[in-house]
Design a protein around this motif. Structure first.
Motif, mmCIF file in Angstrom:
data_model
loop_
_atom_site.group_PDB
_atom_site.id
_atom_site.type_symbol
_atom_site.label_atom_id
_atom_site.label_comp_id
_atom_site.label_asym_id
_atom_site.label_seq_id
_atom_site.Cartn_x
_atom_site.Cartn_y
_atom_site.Cartn_z
ATOM 1 N N SER A 89 4.947 4.444 -6.313
ATOM 2 C CA SER A 89 4.948 3.020 -5.997
ATOM 3 C C SER A 89 4.577 2.190 -7.212
ATOM 4 C CB SER A 89 3.933 2.745 -4.876
ATOM 5 O OG SER A 89 3.773 1.365 -4.694
ATOM 6 N N ARG A 95 -1.487 0.538 -3.864
ATOM 7 C CA ARG A 95 -2.190 1.770 -4.208
ATOM 8 C C ARG A 95 -3.692 1.597 -4.006
ATOM 9 N NH1 ARG A 95 -0.424 5.861 -3.625
ATOM 10 N NH2 ARG A 95 -1.592 6.879 -5.276
ATOM 11 N N GLY A 98 -4.480 1.670 -0.397
ATOM 12 C CA GLY A 98 -4.436 3.040 0.106
ATOM 13 C C GLY A 98 -5.721 3.781 -0.211
ATOM 14 N N ASP A 163 -0.389 7.831 1.319
ATOM 15 C CA ASP A 163 0.824 7.897 2.140
ATOM 16 C C ASP A 163 0.486 8.439 3.528
ATOM 17 O OD1 ASP A 163 2.295 6.969 0.018
ATOM 18 O OD2 ASP A 163 3.082 8.930 -0.559
ATOM 19 N N ARG A 214 5.196 5.199 3.166
ATOM 20 C CA ARG A 214 4.291 4.551 2.201
ATOM 21 C C ARG A 214 4.212 3.067 2.507
ATOM 22 N NH1 ARG A 214 5.689 6.099 -3.619
ATOM 23 N NH2 ARG A 214 4.709 8.015 -2.827
#
Length: 216
Positions: A89, A95, A98, A163, A214
């Motif tokens: 990504s 990110r 996540g 993910d 994602r």
């Protein structure tokens, strides 16, 4: 006097036997205490190891991951045709979110599994994923069917920490968890509650068909 002396001898013999029995009992208790102490040392060592592992995983989850862009035209074409990301990504914010979701998940390790649970009082798999990403600022569905279609479809060969990974359990994509990297995922398991599990576990490996999403 002879009778009295004999009585004293018998008393001495009885006391000697009683002392011997007490010594045997004390020796047995001492052995038991020694064994318990050894068990506690082993448990303390295991707990210390687990604590270190969890701290390392949290630190890893909080470490920003450098994202790169692919300039390959062939990869861009494949992505357009398959709606899959052929490279990591390119969105640093996604990110970071996540990683924040993973960090939130580690804070509730051990929370028991509760069907339809969506809070730290008890989670099911999709409720846990929805809650963890909610802590990172995402509002996402709390059902596996809803989560199976969000974000971008990703090839299992390009999975990254954060993910969503799906497994065919009681139905297609019946179980969802957050991928951690290194072949491990974090999720609410019916047998262990919120825990870290290996993708190579025979049960989960046989039920993973490569469905990965994602969040953008």
């Amino acid at each position: 006097m002879q009778t009295e002396l004999e009585g004293m001898k018998e008393l001495i013999v009885e006391q000697k036997k009683e002392n011997e029995n007490r010594q045997k009992s004390l020796a047995k208790k001492e052995t038991e205490l020694t064994n318990k102490a050894k068990e506690l040392k082993i448990k303390d060592r295991d707990l210390a190891s687990l604590e270190t592992q969890v701290k390392n995983n949290i630190a890893s989850a909080r470490t920003p991951i450098v994202a790169t862009l692919s300039t390959s035209k062939s990869n861009q074409s494949a992505k357009a045709n398959n709606n899959e990301s052929a490279s990591p990504s390119a969105n640093p914010t996604a990110r970071a979110n996540g990683n924040a979701a993973i960090a939130a998940g580690y804070r509730v390790l051990g929370t028991p599994y509760v069907w339809s649970g969506k809070s730290p009082g008890g989670f099911d798999c999709s409720g846990f994923v929805s809650w963890a990403y909610g802590q990172a600022g995402y509002s996402i569905p709390s059902s596996t069917s809803g989560l199976a279609g969000i974000g971008t479809k990703v090839s299992s060969s390009n999975m990254q920490a954060g993910d969503l990974v799906f497994f065919n359990t009681y139905k297609t994509n019946g179980h969802v968890a957050i991928y951690l990297g290194g072949g491990q995922f974090l999720g609410a398991q019916s047998s262990k509650g919120v825990s870290v599990v290996s993708m190579n576990n025979p049960y989960w490996k046989s039920r993973f068909t490569g469905h990965v999403r994602r969040l953008n």
